[in-house]
Every structure is written in C-alpha cells, then in structure tokens.
Design an enzyme around this catalytic site. Structure first.
Site, mmCIF file in Angstrom:
data_model
loop_
_atom_site.group_PDB
_atom_site.id
_atom_site.type_symbol
_atom_site.label_atom_id
_atom_site.label_comp_id
_atom_site.label_asym_id
_atom_site.label_seq_id
_atom_site.Cartn_x
_atom_site.Cartn_y
_atom_site.Cartn_z
ATOM 1 N N ASP A 64 12.312 22.620 -34.487
ATOM 2 C CA ASP A 64 12.721 23.213 -33.210
ATOM 3 C C ASP A 64 12.247 22.400 -32.003
ATOM 4 O O ASP A 64 11.408 21.506 -32.130
ATOM 5 C CB ASP A 64 12.217 24.661 -33.107
ATOM 6 C CG ASP A 64 10.792 24.840 -33.616
ATOM 7 O OD1 ASP A 64 10.055 23.845 -33.697
ATOM 8 O OD2 ASP A 64 10.416 25.974 -33.930
ATOM 9 N N ASN A 130 4.693 37.454 -34.796
ATOM 10 C CA ASN A 130 5.732 38.478 -34.979
ATOM 11 C C ASN A 130 6.569 38.203 -36.221
ATOM 12 O O ASN A 130 7.633 38.790 -36.400
ATOM 13 C CB ASN A 130 6.625 38.555 -33.731
ATOM 14 C CG ASN A 130 7.365 37.260 -33.462
ATOM 15 O OD1 ASN A 130 7.271 36.300 -34.228
ATOM 16 N ND2 ASN A 130 8.127 37.210 -32.378
ATOM 17 N N HIS A 132 7.945 35.270 -37.050
ATOM 18 C CA HIS A 132 9.009 34.264 -36.939
ATOM 19 C C HIS A 132 8.683 33.016 -37.761
ATOM 20 O O HIS A 132 7.517 32.717 -38.028
ATOM 21 C CB HIS A 132 9.347 33.928 -35.477
ATOM 22 C CG HIS A 132 8.344 33.111 -34.738
ATOM 23 N ND1 HIS A 132 8.048 33.318 -33.406
ATOM 24 C CD2 HIS A 132 7.562 32.053 -35.100
ATOM 25 C CE1 HIS A 132 7.169 32.437 -33.005
ATOM 26 N NE2 HIS A 132 6.856 31.658 -34.007
ATOM 27 N N GLU A 137 13.406 34.375 -34.233
ATOM 28 C CA GLU A 137 12.692 35.583 -33.827
ATOM 29 C C GLU A 137 13.195 36.796 -34.618
ATOM 30 O O GLU A 137 14.265 36.740 -35.230
ATOM 31 C CB GLU A 137 12.908 35.802 -32.323
ATOM 32 C CG GLU A 137 12.378 34.678 -31.443
ATOM 33 C CD GLU A 137 10.844 34.689 -31.293
ATOM 34 O OE1 GLU A 137 10.133 35.126 -32.204
ATOM 35 O OE2 GLU A 137 10.369 34.227 -30.234
HETATM 36 C C1 F6R Z 1 6.755 25.418 -34.482
HETATM 37 C C2 F6R Z 1 7.344 26.606 -35.056
HETATM 38 C C3 F6R Z 1 6.714 27.954 -34.979
HETATM 39 C C4 F6R Z 1 5.213 27.936 -35.255
HETATM 40 C C5 F6R Z 1 4.639 29.338 -35.121
HETATM 41 C C6 F6R Z 1 3.136 29.361 -35.324
HETATM 42 O O1 F6R Z 1 7.557 24.297 -34.728
HETATM 43 O O2 F6R Z 1 8.383 26.497 -35.581
HETATM 44 O O3 F6R Z 1 7.339 28.813 -35.896
HETATM 45 O O4 F6R Z 1 4.991 27.444 -36.542
HETATM 46 O O5 F6R Z 1 4.923 29.855 -33.857
HETATM 47 O O6 F6R Z 1 2.551 28.651 -34.274
HETATM 48 P P1 F6R Z 1 1.010 28.253 -34.299
HETATM 49 O O7 F6R Z 1 0.826 27.325 -35.438
HETATM 50 O O8 F6R Z 1 0.757 27.579 -32.977
HETATM 51 O O9 F6R Z 1 0.248 29.525 -34.472
#
Ligand code: F6R
Length: 242
Positions: A64, A130, A132, A137
C-alpha cells in the site's frame, strides 16, 4: 494457521528471516515477496539488511501507499522501504502503488496487472488494531483487488505517531485488496504488543467476517502468525468475547 508465540519482536523477526531464507532456497533465489510497512516489520528489515541474503534476482511488491505522498516524502511508504530495506538490499525490481497518481482507476488497474504478472510467493503482513490487513479496513469485501481506501479514524489515529500531527495523515491510500493478499502462496503475519491483542483474538478465534478483514486468513492454507506474549494474551485464554 501456525502460531508462534515469541518472547520478543527480535525473536519474531528472526523467525521471519528464516522463512524468507527458505522461500529464497525453494525459489532458487528468484522469489516474489509481498511486503508491508509500519512499525511491525522494521526489525525484520533491519535483520535482512544485515544478513547475507541475496535479493538481487527477487521482486518486491508492497501492499500500500498513501494517496498524495511522493517517494521523497519521509512519511511515504516508498521512502520507508528505501530507508529500511531497498537501499541496503537491492532487489531486481520493486513495486509500490504510486500515491501521486490521482487517477485511482488507472493506478489500481496498473497495480493489479503487476500482481497478475508476479504471483507472490511469501507475503509479509502486519495487523491493524481494527483487524485491517494492508489498508483493507473493516467492511472491505473479501473479493477486493487493488483499490483506493478511505482510512478510518482508528487507523489515522494509530498512524499519527509517524506524522507531526494527526491532521497531516493522508485520508486515503491505495491498497492491494484482500483477494490479492489471499492469492499469496504463503503468508506471515506479525503482531506485537497489547494494543494488538483484541485483533489477534478475532483473527484467530473470531468468525470469518468482513468486519475483521484479517479473519479471512483462517481460510488460507499456509499462514503463520508470529505474536509476542502481550499480543497473544487473549488467544491463550481461548474464548472469544463479542
Ligand atoms: C502497512 C500496512 C498495515 C500495517 C498495520 C500495522 O503496509 O499494510 O496493514 O501492517 O497497520 O501497522 P504497525 O506495524 O505500524 O502496527
């Protein structure tokens, strides 16, 4: 789903390195890796950068990118990947959605074509509080391919730590879809810390529902979940409380 409960994120990252090493061996050094950003994989990338592993014939495809941030912006995921991995470990080719392309239809189709061309051998994932995965989301259809996502307030709040203020966090992103993630031959998802415990519980024990995008991973045949004790807290107790 295989679950490894580790003592520290460093131990978890070492397991991730071992799995990446195995994929490289299986694919004769020509693997396609799906990569994540965020706080969780930073240790993994540090260890990979310091390793002897050779990615020069490998492809990296990131999950992403924020819409509106270019690769020179330190908060962009392109900048992150260069900083933590690609500047130290060159890949044959790397792909990330182009956040500066405001034409979402063109950009998402372009990315889907890349994913069709290079099927992912090993996908690295982090887990949102959450539930994701990527920026998919809650409520995202399981059949989704690459799309533009309006980020939820919970995700904006969680990611605000990387920005000067929460109003600087972009409101949308391009993300690989859940279908594209599920198409990976193998998936490693990592989650550390107590803020992830509720999401880990739903991922492992909850019903498979679009309300918790990560719950779909229960239906993938080759997933490894790496968690520390704090993130595993609620799965060790067993029961799902709704
Ligand atoms: C990032 C991504 C997100 C993160 C998730 C956890 O490329 O796709 O899904 O993996 O938000 O983020 P952290 O590791 O910062 O807790």
């Amino acid at each position: 789903m295989k679950i490894w409960i580790v003592k520290t994120p460093v131990e978890g990252a070492n397991k991730g390195v071992a799995m990446i090493q195995q994929t490289l061996k299986d694919r004769h050094e020509q693997a396609v890796f799906g990569l994540a950003t965020g706080g969780t994989p930073q240790t993994l990338y540090r260890l990979l950068s310091a390793s002897q592993l050779d990615f020069s014939r490998c492809i990296a495809i990131n999950l992403d990118e924020y819409v509106g941030l270019d690769q020179e912006n330190p908060q962009s995921y392109a900048y992150y990947m260069n900083r933590y991995l690609f500047s130290k470990k060159p890949f044959q080719q790397t792909f990330i959605p182009n956040g500066m392309n405001r034409n979402a239809t063109v950009e998402t189709q372009r990315y889907d074509q890349i994913l069709d061309r290079y099927p992912i051998d090993l996908q690295i994932l982090g887990l949102g509080q959450n539930g994701h995965i990527g920026f998919n989301e809650p409520g995202t259809p399981f059949e989704s391919t690459t799309h533009e996502v309006q980020l939820t307030e919970s995700t904006i709040a969680a990611n605000a730590r990387f920005f000067a203020q929460s109003t600087d966090v972009p409101r949308s992103a391009y993300s690989m879809g859940i279908k594209s993630i599920m198409a990976a031959k193998q998936i490693v998802i990592m989650a550390y810390g107590k803020a992830k415990a509720a999401a880990v519980k739903k991922l492992v024990l909850g019903p498979v529902t679009t309300a918790v995008p990560a719950s779909i991973l229960q239906q993938h045949s080759n997933v490894t979940l790496i968690v520390d004790e704090a993130a595993a807290d609620q799965i060790k107790k067993g029961k799902v409380e709704n």
